[in-house]
Scaffold this active site. Sequence first.
Site, PDB file in Angstrom:
ATOM      1  N   ALA A 151      19.869 -80.637  -6.263  1.00 16.53           N
ATOM      2  CA  ALA A 151      21.147 -79.787  -5.905  1.00 16.53           C
ATOM      3  C   ALA A 151      20.881 -78.416  -5.941  1.00 16.53           C
ATOM      4  O   ALA A 151      20.129 -77.878  -7.034  1.00 16.53           O
ATOM      5  CB  ALA A 151      22.197 -80.158  -6.602  1.00 16.53           C
ATOM      6  N   ARG A 167      32.141 -77.475   6.149  1.00 13.91           N
ATOM      7  CA  ARG A 167      31.021 -78.108   6.482  1.00 13.91           C
ATOM      8  C   ARG A 167      31.087 -79.294   7.680  1.00 13.91           C
ATOM      9  O   ARG A 167      30.082 -79.173   8.569  1.00 13.91           O
ATOM     10  CB  ARG A 167      30.433 -79.056   5.460  1.00 13.91           C
ATOM     11  CG  ARG A 167      29.763 -78.227   4.245  1.00 13.91           C
ATOM     12  CD  ARG A 167      29.184 -78.953   3.397  1.00 13.91           C
ATOM     13  NE  ARG A 167      28.547 -78.187   2.298  1.00 13.91           N
ATOM     14  CZ  ARG A 167      27.875 -78.627   1.128  1.00 13.91           C
ATOM     15  NH1 ARG A 167      28.058 -79.810   0.677  1.00 13.91           N
ATOM     16  NH2 ARG A 167      27.132 -77.657   0.336  1.00 13.91           N
ATOM     17  N   HIS A 195      25.562 -82.424   5.918  1.00 14.00           N
ATOM     18  CA  HIS A 195      25.178 -81.275   5.604  1.00 14.00           C
ATOM     19  C   HIS A 195      24.440 -80.390   6.942  1.00 14.00           C
ATOM     20  O   HIS A 195      23.802 -81.264   7.571  1.00 14.00           O
ATOM     21  CB  HIS A 195      24.219 -81.175   4.346  1.00 14.00           C
ATOM     22  CG  HIS A 195      24.000 -79.775   3.983  1.00 14.00           C
ATOM     23  ND1 HIS A 195      23.610 -78.590   4.530  1.00 14.00           N
ATOM     24  CD2 HIS A 195      24.582 -79.292   2.746  1.00 14.00           C
ATOM     25  CE1 HIS A 195      23.776 -77.570   3.790  1.00 14.00           C
ATOM     26  NE2 HIS A 195      24.226 -77.928   2.608  1.00 14.00           N
ATOM     27  N   THR A 215      21.314 -84.768  -8.215  1.00 18.05           N
ATOM     28  CA  THR A 215      21.468 -83.811  -9.339  1.00 18.05           C
ATOM     29  C   THR A 215      20.209 -82.757  -9.261  1.00 18.05           C
ATOM     30  O   THR A 215      20.502 -81.654  -9.035  1.00 18.05           O
ATOM     31  CB  THR A 215      22.023 -84.263 -10.610  1.00 18.05           C
ATOM     32  OG1 THR A 215      23.337 -85.027 -10.702  1.00 18.05           O
ATOM     33  CG2 THR A 215      22.117 -82.864 -11.654  1.00 18.05           C
ATOM     34  N   LYS A 225      17.306 -95.648 -12.011  1.00 14.58           N
ATOM     35  CA  LYS A 225      16.784 -96.562 -11.368  1.00 14.58           C
ATOM     36  C   LYS A 225      15.251 -96.180 -10.950  1.00 14.58           C
ATOM     37  O   LYS A 225      14.586 -96.982 -10.413  1.00 14.58           O
ATOM     38  CB  LYS A 225      17.308 -96.564  -9.887  1.00 14.58           C
ATOM     39  CG  LYS A 225      17.834 -95.617  -9.223  1.00 14.58           C
ATOM     40  CD  LYS A 225      18.595 -96.010  -7.868  1.00 14.58           C
ATOM     41  CE  LYS A 225      18.237 -96.954  -7.018  1.00 14.58           C
ATOM     42  NZ  LYS A 225      18.856 -97.221  -5.895  1.00 14.58           N
ATOM     43  N   GLU A 239      29.835 -89.099  -7.474  1.00 14.78           N
ATOM     44  CA  GLU A 239      29.882 -89.481  -6.027  1.00 14.78           C
ATOM     45  C   GLU A 239      30.172 -90.993  -5.733  1.00 14.78           C
ATOM     46  O   GLU A 239      30.819 -91.199  -4.713  1.00 14.78           O
ATOM     47  CB  GLU A 239      28.625 -89.180  -5.401  1.00 14.78           C
ATOM     48  CG  GLU A 239      28.642 -88.976  -3.937  1.00 14.78           C
ATOM     49  CD  GLU A 239      27.374 -88.675  -3.238  1.00 14.78           C
ATOM     50  OE1 GLU A 239      27.040 -88.541  -2.133  1.00 14.78           O
ATOM     51  OE2 GLU A 239      26.419 -88.123  -4.044  1.00 14.78           O
ATOM     52  N   SER A 283      21.546 -91.713 -14.286  1.00 11.22           N
ATOM     53  CA  SER A 283      21.206 -90.725 -15.172  1.00 11.22           C
ATOM     54  C   SER A 283      21.227 -89.292 -14.536  1.00 11.22           C
ATOM     55  O   SER A 283      20.453 -88.126 -14.848  1.00 11.22           O
ATOM     56  CB  SER A 283      19.779 -90.862 -15.603  1.00 11.22           C
ATOM     57  OG  SER A 283      18.898 -90.993 -14.464  1.00 11.22           O
ATOM     58  N   HIS A 341      24.679 -86.244   3.890  1.00 11.86           N
ATOM     59  CA  HIS A 341      24.695 -85.607   2.684  1.00 11.86           C
ATOM     60  C   HIS A 341      25.542 -86.013   1.315  1.00 11.86           C
ATOM     61  O   HIS A 341      24.977 -86.209   0.360  1.00 11.86           O
ATOM     62  CB  HIS A 341      25.120 -84.026   2.858  1.00 11.86           C
ATOM     63  CG  HIS A 341      24.712 -83.229   1.615  1.00 11.86           C
ATOM     64  ND1 HIS A 341      23.634 -82.994   0.912  1.00 11.86           N
ATOM     65  CD2 HIS A 341      25.571 -82.344   1.064  1.00 11.86           C
ATOM     66  CE1 HIS A 341      23.635 -82.067   0.085  1.00 11.86           C
ATOM     67  NE2 HIS A 341      24.921 -81.666   0.078  1.00 11.86           N
ATOM     68  N   LEU A 382      29.451 -81.371  -8.021  1.00 10.56           N
ATOM     69  CA  LEU A 382      29.052 -81.325  -9.476  1.00 10.56           C
ATOM     70  C   LEU A 382      29.936 -80.990 -10.470  1.00 10.56           C
ATOM     71  O   LEU A 382      30.309 -81.420 -11.483  1.00 10.56           O
ATOM     72  CB  LEU A 382      27.919 -80.073  -9.637  1.00 10.56           C
ATOM     73  CG  LEU A 382      26.461 -80.615  -9.000  1.00 10.56           C
ATOM     74  CD1 LEU A 382      25.677 -79.150  -9.044  1.00 10.56           C
ATOM     75  CD2 LEU A 382      26.053 -81.635  -9.939  1.00 10.56           C
ATOM     76  N   ARG A 426      34.648 -82.772   1.861  1.00  8.92           N
ATOM     77  CA  ARG A 426      34.466 -82.349   0.603  1.00  8.92           C
ATOM     78  C   ARG A 426      33.904 -80.855   0.760  1.00  8.92           C
ATOM     79  O   ARG A 426      33.164 -80.487   1.607  1.00  8.92           O
ATOM     80  CB  ARG A 426      33.100 -82.967  -0.214  1.00  8.92           C
ATOM     81  CG  ARG A 426      32.553 -82.178  -1.550  1.00  8.92           C
ATOM     82  CD  ARG A 426      31.628 -82.872  -2.087  1.00  8.92           C
ATOM     83  NE  ARG A 426      30.407 -82.681  -1.509  1.00  8.92           N
ATOM     84  CZ  ARG A 426      29.629 -81.604  -1.562  1.00  8.92           C
ATOM     85  NH1 ARG A 426      29.765 -80.746  -2.595  1.00  8.92           N
ATOM     86  NH2 ARG A 426      28.514 -81.349  -1.129  1.00  8.92           N
ATOM     87  N   GLU A 460      30.441 -70.029  -0.500  1.00  6.84           N
ATOM     88  CA  GLU A 460      30.050 -70.990   0.262  1.00  6.84           C
ATOM     89  C   GLU A 460      30.980 -71.364   1.379  1.00  6.84           C
ATOM     90  O   GLU A 460      32.089 -71.020   1.163  1.00  6.84           O
ATOM     91  CB  GLU A 460      29.540 -72.126  -0.199  1.00  6.84           C
ATOM     92  CG  GLU A 460      28.171 -71.808  -1.173  1.00  6.84           C
ATOM     93  CD  GLU A 460      27.647 -72.824  -1.971  1.00  6.84           C
ATOM     94  OE1 GLU A 460      28.371 -74.015  -2.005  1.00  6.84           O
ATOM     95  OE2 GLU A 460      26.744 -72.770  -2.577  1.00  6.84           O
ATOM     96  N   ALA A 483      24.133 -86.112 -13.261  1.00  2.00           N
ATOM     97  CA  ALA A 483      24.934 -84.988 -13.893  1.00  2.00           C
ATOM     98  C   ALA A 483      25.941 -85.623 -14.444  1.00  2.00           C
ATOM     99  O   ALA A 483      26.628 -85.695 -15.777  1.00  2.00           O
ATOM    100  CB  ALA A 483      25.566 -83.954 -12.759  1.00  2.00           C
ATOM    101  N   GLY A 533      25.293 -74.841  -6.411  1.00  2.33           N
ATOM    102  CA  GLY A 533      25.913 -74.273  -7.567  1.00  2.33           C
ATOM    103  C   GLY A 533      27.266 -75.264  -7.774  1.00  2.33           C
ATOM    104  O   GLY A 533      27.091 -76.302  -7.122  1.00  2.33           O
TER     105      GLY A 533
END
Length: 552
Positions: A61, A298, A252, A58, A50, A383, A28, A359, A400, A394, A130, A30, A64
């Site tokens: 997060a 990253r 991350h 989501t 769940k 994901e 449930s 992450h 997103l 990534r 970013e 994004a 952005g």
Amino acid sequence: MTVTDTKIMATTTPQTSSHQYDVLIIGSGAAGLSLALHLPSNVNIAVLSKASLSEGSTWYAQGGIAAVLDDNDTVESHVADTLEAGAGLCHTDAVEFTISHSRQAIDWLIELGVDFTRDAGNGDYHLTREGGHSKRRVIHSADATGKALHTALMDKVKTHTNITLFDHYIAVDLIKQVDPMSKKRRCAGAYVYNRNTDRVETFAARSVALATGGASKVYLYSSNPDGASGDGIAMAWRAGCRVANMEFNQFHPTCLFHPKAKSFLITEALRGEGGHLLLPSGERFMDKFHERGELAPRDVVARAIDHEMKRLGSDCIYLDISHKSEEFIRSHFPTIYQECLTFGIDITKEPIPVVPAAHYTCGGIMVDKHGQTDLKNLYAIGESSFTGLHGANRMASNSLLECLVYARSAAESISAQLDTIPPVAEIAPWDESRVTNSDEDVVISHNWEELRRFMWDYVGIVRTQKRLERATHRIKLLQKEIHEYYSNYKVGNDLIELRNLALVAELIIRSATQRKESRGLHYSLDYPARAEIATDTVLVPMNFASQDIFVR
């Protein structure tokens, strides 16, 4: 079946053991909610969560959504940045497909009422930058974009009478049947554990979509909520679907380091707005590792931090933005400011102690551009899927975007085929006749701790073949214990997640062992060079029998 006015199954609602829907969406966040909203209003849809409906990745997060929105930016530039961050392993067609639909995705969110931050000067939407991005292209809602996005999606879903939300329902396994027309195996629903009643129920559906998120909880330190246990990936593998690139686990670089802080992420946007990474001495160090300094991809930043912590024997390093004005910090990062204050850290006056943490899962269930997996009528988005967008690393805020673009694409595919799919045949109820209630749940917690610890120690940011061999030995022993436990006792939330995490851990270890090079998020001291030819690591289950569904 009775539901509340908001169509959320409550703990006091009468339950049935069997449910029938056109489309079953497991997850449930994004991806799952966007898929539900893009499907036609005459399609009967069930969405499973769940835990509580706001407990997925989501909601938490911060940064952005990356999209080409500025006149000074181009699709080609965003594509080039993504390909560079992906270390030569991105699928160019998937990258171009996703980014070319980025403005459409953002326009849809704006129509839904997502409250994106505007520039105080000209009133346009504020775009931040970013790591890995050459332009400012990350649209955001202060530093709580996920919460704003998820709230808007939930508000819209609650206006649709054809969508029913079930909270505290965790899928156990997918149900397969033979299609009476094609004679091929197809997905026909799922067995689902109802945490409200401690019962397993059947959900039949002509199409099923996995939007279950990643598997970062396989590691000891993670920025993800507790539910990120790789459920969809594990269920799809058991159902006969291939997975790819499971060795690429993104860490991350900056999670808050504090004994009482749990999984609190310090958004990359803070570095995008000028934050400096500092050693305990106060010295900056990122320029020694990459020309972009703090805005390097990253994987580079996480490895640099890991290297410096190990070199110095330090528990953490520091992220400092206190050289900016207090008004700037409090207006751009209100969530981080308030959260850090609860731990006695005033980010307007002092640096933030941070450490890397698991992450994002860059690999996952193999899908085509519509999210279709190897099993007919089974889709995977977000994901849990492997689209080829992220490659070996990534790029920030592309996740997103992937959820939104592939949710729309999957909805188009499901809508086009739904009327041609025969009804699901009768499904046998869940059989608990040969299991008992456990009186040794301590075994689950011990196995959980052991799994996450050795994955962190042996399959973390820096790897060796010897470490991977140790992990292989450990996971085999652990899976034997888990299988015995699963075979003899009634299922529960912790056992379901442990079973899935152990399987995903095996897939990660196998994939990492096969890659004899260092690329992106997979760094091996035994194979420090990058291979000349970039290839995906594709794992094929023993019961794979759907090679004619699609071939990437």
